[in-house]
Motif scaffolding. Sequence first.
Motif, short mmCIF file in Angstrom:
data_model
loop_
_atom_site.label_atom_id
_atom_site.label_comp_id
_atom_site.label_asym_id
_atom_site.label_seq_id
_atom_site.Cartn_x
_atom_site.Cartn_y
_atom_site.Cartn_z
N VAL A 1 33.29 35.05 35.73
CA VAL A 1 35.01 34.60 35.96
C VAL A 1 35.70 35.98 35.78
CG1 VAL A 1 36.78 33.73 34.41
CG2 VAL A 1 34.54 32.43 34.61
N LYS A 2 35.61 36.77 35.06
CA LYS A 2 36.41 38.22 35.12
C LYS A 2 36.10 38.89 36.23
CE LYS A 2 38.71 37.73 31.10
NZ LYS A 2 39.90 37.76 31.10
N VAL A 3 35.08 39.05 36.86
CA VAL A 3 34.91 39.72 38.18
C VAL A 3 35.61 39.45 39.12
CG1 VAL A 3 33.03 38.53 39.00
CG2 VAL A 3 33.04 41.15 39.41
N VAL A 4 35.97 38.07 39.44
CA VAL A 4 36.88 37.39 40.36
C VAL A 4 38.35 37.76 39.92
CG1 VAL A 4 37.41 35.09 41.62
CG2 VAL A 4 34.86 35.64 41.16
N LYS A 5 38.55 37.18 38.69
CA LYS A 5 39.95 37.54 38.39
C LYS A 5 40.69 38.64 38.36
CE LYS A 5 42.63 35.70 34.28
NZ LYS A 5 42.98 34.92 32.96
N GLU A 6 39.80 39.71 37.60
CA GLU A 6 40.49 40.95 37.51
C GLU A 6 40.58 41.82 38.57
OE1 GLU A 6 42.07 41.82 35.00
OE2 GLU A 6 41.12 40.58 33.22
N GLU A 7 41.53 42.45 39.00
CA GLU A 7 41.99 43.27 40.01
C GLU A 7 41.25 44.63 40.11
OE1 GLU A 7 45.93 44.45 41.40
OE2 GLU A 7 45.67 42.85 42.74
N THR A 8 41.03 45.34 39.09
CA THR A 8 40.56 46.65 38.77
C THR A 8 39.18 46.67 38.12
OG1 THR A 8 41.79 47.19 36.92
CG2 THR A 8 42.94 47.69 39.07
N TRP A 9 38.52 47.82 38.22
CA TRP A 9 37.39 47.75 37.43
C TRP A 9 37.42 48.13 35.98
CZ3 TRP A 9 32.89 45.57 38.72
CH2 TRP A 9 32.46 45.23 40.07
N ALA B 1 39.92 47.29 34.24
CA ALA B 1 40.46 45.89 33.40
C ALA B 1 39.07 45.07 33.13
CB ALA B 1 41.34 45.12 34.21
N PHE B 2 38.24 44.89 34.28
CA PHE B 2 36.87 44.31 34.18
C PHE B 2 36.22 44.85 33.05
CE2 PHE B 2 32.54 43.78 35.11
CZ PHE B 2 32.38 42.58 34.96
N ILE B 3 35.87 46.22 33.05
CA ILE B 3 35.27 46.67 31.86
C ILE B 3 35.66 46.69 30.78
CG2 ILE B 3 34.19 49.12 31.23
CD1 ILE B 3 34.26 49.98 34.11
N ALA B 4 37.05 46.95 30.38
CA ALA B 4 37.85 46.72 28.95
C ALA B 4 37.47 45.06 28.59
CB ALA B 4 39.18 47.13 29.23
N ASP B 5 37.64 44.18 29.50
CA ASP B 5 37.28 42.86 29.06
C ASP B 5 36.06 42.66 28.59
OD1 ASP B 5 40.22 42.12 29.24
OD2 ASP B 5 39.89 41.23 31.28
N MET B 6 35.13 43.07 29.52
CA MET B 6 33.65 43.02 29.02
C MET B 6 33.20 43.41 27.79
SD MET B 6 33.12 40.60 31.24
CE MET B 6 31.48 40.24 30.56
N LEU B 7 33.59 44.69 27.58
CA LEU B 7 33.23 45.60 26.42
C LEU B 7 33.68 44.80 25.29
CD1 LEU B 7 33.46 49.18 27.18
CD2 LEU B 7 31.53 48.01 26.95
N SER C 1 46.48 51.73 26.74
CA SER C 1 45.37 50.87 27.56
C SER C 1 45.82 50.34 28.61
CB SER C 1 44.91 49.87 26.34
OG SER C 1 45.77 49.08 25.87
N ALA C 2 47.22 50.02 28.61
CA ALA C 2 47.69 49.16 29.68
C ALA C 2 47.69 50.10 30.98
CB ALA C 2 49.14 48.67 29.42
N CYS C 3 48.20 51.25 30.54
CA CYS C 3 48.32 52.33 31.67
C CYS C 3 46.80 52.47 32.38
CB CYS C 3 48.77 53.68 31.23
SG CYS C 3 50.58 53.50 30.98
N ILE C 4 45.57 52.53 31.33
CA ILE C 4 44.38 52.81 31.92
C ILE C 4 43.81 51.73 32.82
CG2 ILE C 4 41.88 53.08 31.18
CD1 ILE C 4 43.12 54.57 28.70
N VAL C 5 44.25 50.32 32.36
CA VAL C 5 43.70 49.24 33.10
C VAL C 5 44.45 49.10 34.35
CG1 VAL C 5 43.87 46.67 33.10
CG2 VAL C 5 43.39 47.85 31.10
N ALA C 6 45.77 49.62 34.63
CA ALA C 6 46.34 49.52 35.83
C ALA C 6 46.28 50.77 36.57
CB ALA C 6 47.75 49.20 35.49
N SER C 7 45.41 51.96 36.15
CA SER C 7 45.53 53.03 36.71
C SER C 7 45.09 53.17 38.41
CB SER C 7 44.76 54.10 35.98
OG SER C 7 43.38 53.61 35.94
N ARG C 8 44.33 52.02 38.54
CA ARG C 8 43.91 51.81 40.03
C ARG C 8 44.69 51.57 40.91
NH1 ARG C 8 38.25 52.22 41.85
NH2 ARG C 8 37.60 51.91 39.70
#
Length: 258
Positions: free
Chosen positions: A67-75, A77-83, A158-165
């Motif tokens: 679900v997240k790999v489709v929903k999240e726009e950046t890797w 954000a995906f890695i943060a959620d999955m961890l 963390s918000a800056c890291i998730v949006a950094s891409r």
Amino acid sequence: MEKKLNNPLEWLNLMVSEPYYLFHFLAFFSYCVVRSSASLILSPQIIHHLFYREIQAILALAILASVKVVKEETWEAFIADMLFFAKLLLLVVSLMLDYQLALWYMVLFSVIYILSQQPAFPGLGSSSKLTPLQLETLLTEGSESRFWLVEFHAFCSSACIVASRCFPELSITYSNKKLSFGTVDLGLFPNAAEKFGISLSGGMSQLPTYILFENNAEVTRFPEWDFATKSSHPSVNKRIICKHFELDRRLLEYINSK
């Protein structure tokens, strides 16, 4: 030119060299060691029940990942959620073995959070890394670009890291002779935040902030000035930034003016 990691060994080297990823890998691997030791002393019934719960946890994580790999726009954000989900599931499963083990994992993950942070996307795209003084000079003394879109960030957020891409990828598509992209790290220059109307109080909750300048005048920003009345930072992705600053329209106007 940004370095592309196409070799799997390079990805493995990145994981090992980044303390954030290395510490999490060791934490999850430690469960395998504990699980192997516990299987020698626990009854077959408990082992069977534990195995059943482990399969459920793995399936749940796989579903969340799909679900997240489709929903999240950046890797990032995906890695943060999955961890985050993996740590929750590990705590639940370890609680079945022993509550003290679950407490130790809670302490371990807290220590990892204190000692390391998720690395941000390293690329700049077509954007320029600026100091506040350089930005002020570009805006006041003029530059080849009429417009500057500037991202103010701090990678302790963390918000800056998730949006950094998002910003580097947008800069590759939309930068031109009339519109330039730049970044200012308020983690390095916190005293400059007040000059640009950005508050660093409340755990840097206003970051990242994006401001569009025309010459020396601010045109618009995201999040907008009424952000203080809201309870949380608006989500940041390429679609929202593109829509808010009308990047498609500006690019078309530049192409038609050539």
